[in-house]
Design a protein around this motif. Structure first.
Motif, PDB file in Angstrom:
ATOM      1  N   ALA A 298       3.025  -9.827 -11.342  1.00  0.00           N
ATOM      2  CA  ALA A 298       4.275  -9.376 -10.464  1.00  0.00           C
ATOM      3  C   ALA A 298       4.100  -8.848  -9.206  1.00  0.00           C
ATOM      4  O   ALA A 298       3.349  -8.005  -8.961  1.00  0.00           O
ATOM      5  CB  ALA A 298       5.219  -8.508 -11.446  1.00  0.00           C
ATOM      6  N   ILE A 299       4.703  -9.807  -8.139  1.00  0.00           N
ATOM      7  CA  ILE A 299       4.624  -9.032  -6.787  1.00  0.00           C
ATOM      8  C   ILE A 299       5.671  -8.735  -6.186  1.00  0.00           C
ATOM      9  O   ILE A 299       6.882  -9.473  -6.326  1.00  0.00           O
ATOM     10  CB  ILE A 299       4.033 -10.415  -5.991  1.00  0.00           C
ATOM     11  N   ALA A 300       5.739  -7.556  -5.538  1.00  0.00           N
ATOM     12  CA  ALA A 300       6.883  -6.965  -5.049  1.00  0.00           C
ATOM     13  C   ALA A 300       6.620  -6.219  -3.773  1.00  0.00           C
ATOM     14  O   ALA A 300       5.976  -5.016  -3.984  1.00  0.00           O
ATOM     15  CB  ALA A 300       7.623  -6.146  -5.906  1.00  0.00           C
ATOM     16  N   PHE A 301       6.840  -6.739  -2.747  1.00  0.00           N
ATOM     17  CA  PHE A 301       6.577  -6.068  -1.331  1.00  0.00           C
ATOM     18  C   PHE A 301       7.826  -5.509  -0.630  1.00  0.00           C
ATOM     19  O   PHE A 301       8.839  -5.897  -0.968  1.00  0.00           O
ATOM     20  CB  PHE A 301       5.804  -6.983  -0.505  1.00  0.00           C
TER      21      PHE A 301
ATOM     22  N   PRO B 183      16.756 -11.366  -5.424  1.00  0.00           N
ATOM     23  CA  PRO B 183      16.622 -10.969  -3.924  1.00  0.00           C
ATOM     24  C   PRO B 183      17.563 -10.168  -3.688  1.00  0.00           C
ATOM     25  O   PRO B 183      18.561 -10.336  -2.659  1.00  0.00           O
ATOM     26  CB  PRO B 183      16.925 -12.780  -3.393  1.00  0.00           C
ATOM     27  N   LEU B 184      17.233  -8.906  -3.991  1.00  0.00           N
ATOM     28  CA  LEU B 184      18.242  -7.644  -3.318  1.00  0.00           C
ATOM     29  C   LEU B 184      17.521  -6.592  -2.544  1.00  0.00           C
ATOM     30  O   LEU B 184      16.337  -6.588  -2.377  1.00  0.00           O
ATOM     31  CB  LEU B 184      18.566  -6.897  -4.786  1.00  0.00           C
ATOM     32  N   PRO B 185      18.328  -6.138  -1.512  1.00  0.00           N
ATOM     33  CA  PRO B 185      17.607  -5.127  -0.718  1.00  0.00           C
ATOM     34  C   PRO B 185      16.948  -3.731  -1.112  1.00  0.00           C
ATOM     35  O   PRO B 185      16.129  -3.366  -0.562  1.00  0.00           O
ATOM     36  CB  PRO B 185      18.868  -4.789   0.269  1.00  0.00           C
ATOM     37  N   ARG B 186      17.323  -3.541  -2.287  1.00  0.00           N
ATOM     38  CA  ARG B 186      16.664  -2.141  -2.680  1.00  0.00           C
ATOM     39  C   ARG B 186      15.398  -2.474  -3.532  1.00  0.00           C
ATOM     40  O   ARG B 186      15.336  -3.434  -4.471  1.00  0.00           O
ATOM     41  CB  ARG B 186      17.638  -1.654  -3.869  1.00  0.00           C
ATOM     42  N   PHE B 187      14.242  -1.914  -3.055  1.00  0.00           N
ATOM     43  CA  PHE B 187      12.892  -2.073  -3.496  1.00  0.00           C
ATOM     44  C   PHE B 187      12.433  -1.863  -5.128  1.00  0.00           C
ATOM     45  O   PHE B 187      12.363  -2.580  -5.694  1.00  0.00           O
ATOM     46  CB  PHE B 187      11.987  -1.359  -2.768  1.00  0.00           C
ATOM     47  N   LEU B 188      13.160  -0.779  -5.593  1.00  0.00           N
ATOM     48  CA  LEU B 188      12.758  -0.232  -6.925  1.00  0.00           C
ATOM     49  C   LEU B 188      13.338  -1.344  -8.030  1.00  0.00           C
ATOM     50  O   LEU B 188      12.865  -1.557  -8.880  1.00  0.00           O
ATOM     51  CB  LEU B 188      13.485   1.255  -6.986  1.00  0.00           C
ATOM     52  N   PRO B 189      14.696  -1.526  -8.054  1.00  0.00           N
ATOM     53  CA  PRO B 189      15.370  -2.320  -9.107  1.00  0.00           C
ATOM     54  C   PRO B 189      14.727  -3.859  -8.990  1.00  0.00           C
ATOM     55  O   PRO B 189      14.570  -4.390  -9.901  1.00  0.00           O
ATOM     56  CB  PRO B 189      16.932  -2.125  -8.679  1.00  0.00           C
TER      57      PRO B 189
ATOM     58  N   THR C 253       0.993  -1.184  -0.033  1.00  0.00           N
ATOM     59  CA  THR C 253      -0.028   0.051   0.103  1.00  0.00           C
ATOM     60  C   THR C 253       0.875   1.144  -0.135  1.00  0.00           C
ATOM     61  O   THR C 253       1.794   1.453   0.819  1.00  0.00           O
ATOM     62  CB  THR C 253      -0.832   0.016   1.156  1.00  0.00           C
ATOM     63  N   GLY C 254       0.505   2.099  -0.984  1.00  0.00           N
ATOM     64  CA  GLY C 254       1.175   3.670  -1.001  1.00  0.00           C
ATOM     65  C   GLY C 254       2.603   3.299  -1.958  1.00  0.00           C
ATOM     66  O   GLY C 254       2.942   4.420  -2.271  1.00  0.00           O
ATOM     67  N   PHE C 255       2.749   2.172  -2.772  1.00  0.00           N
ATOM     68  CA  PHE C 255       3.924   2.017  -3.637  1.00  0.00           C
ATOM     69  C   PHE C 255       3.347   1.947  -4.967  1.00  0.00           C
ATOM     70  O   PHE C 255       4.140   1.524  -5.707  1.00  0.00           O
ATOM     71  CB  PHE C 255       4.746   1.168  -2.996  1.00  0.00           C
ATOM     72  N   GLY C 256       2.096   2.082  -5.295  1.00  0.00           N
ATOM     73  CA  GLY C 256       1.549   1.781  -6.615  1.00  0.00           C
ATOM     74  C   GLY C 256       2.169   2.248  -7.823  1.00  0.00           C
ATOM     75  O   GLY C 256       2.173   1.728  -8.757  1.00  0.00           O
ATOM     76  N   ASP C 257       2.656   3.556  -7.505  1.00  0.00           N
ATOM     77  CA  ASP C 257       3.093   4.481  -8.478  1.00  0.00           C
ATOM     78  C   ASP C 257       4.791   4.433  -8.479  1.00  0.00           C
ATOM     79  O   ASP C 257       5.591   5.430  -8.877  1.00  0.00           O
ATOM     80  CB  ASP C 257       2.655   5.850  -8.441  1.00  0.00           C
ATOM     81  N   ALA C 258       5.277   3.749  -7.699  1.00  0.00           N
ATOM     82  CA  ALA C 258       6.708   3.842  -7.520  1.00  0.00           C
ATOM     83  C   ALA C 258       7.568   3.535  -8.711  1.00  0.00           C
ATOM     84  O   ALA C 258       8.419   4.465  -8.839  1.00  0.00           O
ATOM     85  CB  ALA C 258       7.275   2.780  -6.153  1.00  0.00           C
ATOM     86  N   LEU C 259       7.153   2.567  -9.414  1.00  0.00           N
ATOM     87  CA  LEU C 259       7.995   2.403 -10.746  1.00  0.00           C
ATOM     88  C   LEU C 259       7.854   3.420 -11.837  1.00  0.00           C
ATOM     89  O   LEU C 259       8.621   3.604 -12.553  1.00  0.00           O
ATOM     90  CB  LEU C 259       7.462   0.741 -11.319  1.00  0.00           C
ATOM     91  N   VAL C 260       6.727   4.175 -11.940  1.00  0.00           N
ATOM     92  CA  VAL C 260       6.439   5.320 -12.564  1.00  0.00           C
ATOM     93  C   VAL C 260       7.275   6.638 -12.149  1.00  0.00           C
ATOM     94  O   VAL C 260       7.689   7.100 -13.016  1.00  0.00           O
ATOM     95  CB  VAL C 260       4.864   5.815 -12.700  1.00  0.00           C
ATOM     96  N   ILE C 261       7.346   6.645 -10.933  1.00  0.00           N
ATOM     97  CA  ILE C 261       8.126   7.805 -10.432  1.00  0.00           C
ATOM     98  C   ILE C 261       9.625   7.580 -10.472  1.00  0.00           C
ATOM     99  O   ILE C 261      10.360   8.455 -10.873  1.00  0.00           O
ATOM    100  CB  ILE C 261       7.932   8.075  -8.939  1.00  0.00           C
TER     101      ILE C 261
END
Length: 285
Positions: free
Chosen positions: A161-164, A197-203, A92-100
């Motif tokens: 694609a599921i990424a939490f 399996p990397l720590p940074r959410f965006l990549p 929740t709250g990260f739906g536009d993270a890849l667009v940003i």
């Protein structure tokens, strides 16, 4: 199987190059159009011609030791935006993270910034949250997510694609959401803690979306070839220049599968040329 043939194949968007090495070490090459009404698949057709298999006869798998292939199937699907219709499921709250995205600016002084549209066609924000230590801050709202996933399948979504957030530390929520997606009817489900399996959410999320978008297209082609070669050992080149078994080949590995083969070939040619040059220099001295 020293008494069998081995094949090296570059399956491009326009042409397919097939090189066969016979049991006695002789090489035969063939170039075919990648798409033609005369045959189903250029790579398989090239091997059949080199092996002189009769039209309509079963593929002579017993005569083949290995098939190694580089392909631009995933590359072309990405460039042409011809991948699977993909749903992006995130916290929740990260739906536009890849667009940003991040602060990367390929054209630093451009006033009219144009960004490519995302690969996914829809977003679902799951009610869940993990802390930076992987601990559960808010449990996964399974029932609400289940309903939204079923609705997405009804709308025609094929891949998920599921990424939490912080799933690299604790994959429990992703695993539960993935099971719900499969139960809802998604043909392919990619989980970020497995894909990258990397720590940074965006990549991690971007790689997972690309995997979900490309893998169904890639697997369809791999299955087609695998069935056509009737069990002959089949390997595909990854973007890293290595080989994997056909069943392990996924979209995340395949974006530059074809070009990687060229790089590997040039590197080996340069290595041999350097060795010959050193040998010639030593003999001259």
């Amino acid at each position: 199987m020293d008494s069998a043939w081995s094949f090296a194949i570059d399956r491009g968007g326009t042409f397919t190059d097939v090189i066969g090495r016979s049991p006695d070490g002789r090489e035969t090459s063939l170039k075919l159009l990648s798409s033609s009404t005369a045959y189903t698949d250029a790579a398989v057709e090239g091997m059949r011609r080199i092996l002189r298999a009769a039209p309509g006869a079963p593929f002579p798998a017993e005569r083949v030791a290995a098939i190694r292939m580089g392909t631009t199937v995933a590359t072309n699907a990405l460039l042409e935006r011809a991948g699977a219709r993909t749903l992006f499921v995130t916290s929740t709250g990260f739906g536009d993270a890849l667009v940003i995205g991040d602060q990367a600016r390929p054209e630093l002084f451009a006033l009219d910034i144009r960004k490519a549209p995302p690969l996914y066609a829809g977003v679902v924000e799951a009610d869940e949250r993990l802390g930076a230590d992987g601990g559960v801050v808010r449990p996964l709202g399974a029932e609400a997510l289940k309903a939204r996933l079923a609705a997405a399948v009804a709308e025609g979504f094929q891949s998920c694609a599921i990424a939490f957030l912080h799933a690299d530390l604790n994959p429990a929520h992703e695993l539960a959401a993935g099971e719900l997606a499969r139960q809802a009817g998604f043909g392919f489900v990619a989980l970020s803690h497995e894909v990258s399996p990397l720590p940074r959410f965006l990549p991690r999320a971007e790689t997972t979306v690309a995997d979900a978008y490309l893998t169904p297209v890639l697997q369809a082609y791999v299955r087609q070839v695998a069935e056509a070669v009737a069990g002959a050992p089949l390997y595909f080149m990854t973007s890293a220049g290595g080989l994997v078994r056909a069943e392990a080949f996924r979209g995340r590995d395949a974006v530059v599968s074809g070009p990687a083969g060229g790089v590997v070939g040039v590197a080996e040619t340069a290595r041999r040329a350097s060795w010959r040059a050193r040998r010639a220099l030593a003999s001259w001295r």
